[in-house]
Design a protein around this motif. Structure first.
Motif, PDB file in Angstrom:
ATOM      1  N   ASN A  92       0.602  -6.725  -0.236  1.00  0.00           N
ATOM      2  CA  ASN A  92       1.479  -7.122  -1.341  1.00  0.00           C
ATOM      3  C   ASN A  92       2.655  -6.164  -1.487  1.00  0.00           C
ATOM      4  O   ASN A  92       3.787  -6.593  -1.722  1.00  0.00           O
ATOM      5  CB  ASN A  92       0.700  -7.194  -2.656  1.00  0.00           C
ATOM      6  CG  ASN A  92      -0.265  -8.363  -2.700  1.00  0.00           C
ATOM      7  OD1 ASN A  92      -0.133  -9.317  -1.938  1.00  0.00           O
ATOM      8  ND2 ASN A  92      -1.245  -8.280  -3.577  1.00  0.00           N
ATOM      9  N   VAL A  93       2.389  -4.867  -1.364  1.00  0.00           N
ATOM     10  CA  VAL A  93       3.455  -3.873  -1.454  1.00  0.00           C
ATOM     11  C   VAL A  93       4.460  -4.085  -0.321  1.00  0.00           C
ATOM     12  O   VAL A  93       5.676  -4.059  -0.541  1.00  0.00           O
ATOM     13  CB  VAL A  93       2.884  -2.429  -1.434  1.00  0.00           C
ATOM     14  CG1 VAL A  93       3.976  -1.402  -1.228  1.00  0.00           C
ATOM     15  CG2 VAL A  93       2.114  -2.143  -2.720  1.00  0.00           C
ATOM     16  N   ARG A  95       5.103  -6.830   1.332  1.00  0.00           N
ATOM     17  CA  ARG A  95       5.855  -8.079   1.123  1.00  0.00           C
ATOM     18  C   ARG A  95       6.928  -7.913   0.059  1.00  0.00           C
ATOM     19  O   ARG A  95       7.966  -8.569   0.111  1.00  0.00           O
ATOM     20  CB  ARG A  95       4.898  -9.200   0.730  1.00  0.00           C
ATOM     21  CG  ARG A  95       4.028  -9.664   1.871  1.00  0.00           C
ATOM     22  CD  ARG A  95       3.075 -10.781   1.441  1.00  0.00           C
ATOM     23  NE  ARG A  95       2.120 -11.033   2.496  1.00  0.00           N
ATOM     24  CZ  ARG A  95       0.794 -10.932   2.361  1.00  0.00           C
ATOM     25  NH1 ARG A  95       0.259 -10.620   1.197  1.00  0.00           N
ATOM     26  NH2 ARG A  95      -0.002 -11.162   3.377  1.00  0.00           N
ATOM     27  N   ALA A  96       6.673  -7.060  -0.914  1.00  0.00           N
ATOM     28  CA  ALA A  96       7.617  -6.864  -2.008  1.00  0.00           C
ATOM     29  C   ALA A  96       8.768  -5.929  -1.641  1.00  0.00           C
ATOM     30  O   ALA A  96       9.774  -5.870  -2.343  1.00  0.00           O
ATOM     31  CB  ALA A  96       6.882  -6.310  -3.232  1.00  0.00           C
ATOM     32  N   ARG A  97       8.624  -5.222  -0.544  1.00  0.00           N
ATOM     33  CA  ARG A  97       9.666  -4.284  -0.117  1.00  0.00           C
ATOM     34  C   ARG A  97      10.905  -5.006   0.365  1.00  0.00           C
ATOM     35  O   ARG A  97      10.858  -6.146   0.790  1.00  0.00           O
ATOM     36  CB  ARG A  97       9.159  -3.420   1.042  1.00  0.00           C
ATOM     37  CG  ARG A  97       8.325  -2.285   0.631  1.00  0.00           C
ATOM     38  CD  ARG A  97       8.070  -1.447   1.855  1.00  0.00           C
ATOM     39  NE  ARG A  97       7.184  -0.341   1.543  1.00  0.00           N
ATOM     40  CZ  ARG A  97       6.561   0.366   2.446  1.00  0.00           C
ATOM     41  NH1 ARG A  97       6.712   0.099   3.724  1.00  0.00           N
ATOM     42  NH2 ARG A  97       5.783   1.358   2.087  1.00  0.00           N
ATOM     43  N   ARG A  98      11.977  -4.265   0.380  1.00  0.00           N
ATOM     44  CA  ARG A  98      13.180  -4.756   1.042  1.00  0.00           C
ATOM     45  C   ARG A  98      12.880  -4.818   2.536  1.00  0.00           C
ATOM     46  O   ARG A  98      11.885  -4.249   2.986  1.00  0.00           O
ATOM     47  CB  ARG A  98      14.341  -3.815   0.745  1.00  0.00           C
ATOM     48  CG  ARG A  98      14.856  -4.002  -0.684  1.00  0.00           C
ATOM     49  CD  ARG A  98      15.907  -3.006  -0.917  1.00  0.00           C
ATOM     50  NE  ARG A  98      15.203  -1.854  -1.504  1.00  0.00           N
ATOM     51  CZ  ARG A  98      15.714  -1.045  -2.389  1.00  0.00           C
ATOM     52  NH1 ARG A  98      16.943  -1.189  -2.759  1.00  0.00           N
ATOM     53  NH2 ARG A  98      15.023  -0.065  -2.895  1.00  0.00           N
TER      54      ARG A  98
END
Length: 188
Positions: A92-93, A95-98
């Motif tokens: 999840n982290v 996927r949420a990154r730039r």
């Protein structure tokens, strides 16, 4: 007092500790944290390449596990459940990154400094190359490869953790191995 009740808490198996923790024994849960925080952190730091994010992910995974103990049906499944929570949070982290964040990966597993200096430099350079190569894998490939090669889990266990069938897990690991092998050719 039974023999089980008087046994040192560190010598108890995971299922017993989970059962005690579910009953409110904080020391039993603390022992589980002591036992598994290292492997969870190593997984998270290798997946995320960021020590701060890895620490946050592991702390959150253990907190969620503590809160979710009443819903865990099989005490012996705790470790797989914890791996799944940690891996999913890492995914999840990611996927949420730039698109890509450049970070310096300073892992806890640095080469020994009491060896020959040139050997230590070579090993350090190889580890840096491997860590950089890991970041080129997809998040799913990285998770599967780390769970297999670093943590020694079976394909079945990895499938349960990442929510994929064994064929998909094998494929991800095979693609990761091929890609890492290509990138690491200069180090052979």
């Amino acid at each position: 007092m039974t023999a089980l009740e008087s046994a040192p808490i560190a010598s108890l198996d995971d299922a017993t500790l989970v059962g005690r923790a579910r009953d409110g024994d904080v020391q039993a849960y603390e022992q589980l944290v002591v036992r598994y925080q290292g492997p969870m952190f190593r997984l998270a730091v290798k997946m995320l390449a960021d020590r701060g994010e890895a620490e946050d992910v592991v702390q959150e995974a253990f907190l969620r596990a503590w809160r979710g103990l009443p819903q865990l049906n099989d005490d012996a499944a705790f470790v797989g459940w914890l791996y799944r929570m940690t891996t999913n949070r890492c995914l999840n982290v990611l996927r949420a990154r730039r698109p890509h964040v450049e970070v310096d990966l300073d892992t806890a597993e640095s080469p020994r400094t009491d060896t020959r200096p040139e050997h230590a430099v070579l090993i350090s350079t190889q580890l840096e190359a491997l860590n950089n190569a890991l970041q080129t894998l997809t998040a799913e490939q990285r998770a599967c490869w780390l769970l297999r090669e670093v943590h020694g889990l079976s394909y079945d266990q990895i499938g349960d953790i990442v929510g994929a069938n064994i064929t998909a897990v094998r494929g991800r690991i095979a693609r990761a191995r091929a890609q890492l092998s290509e990138v690491m050719k200069p180090w052979r």
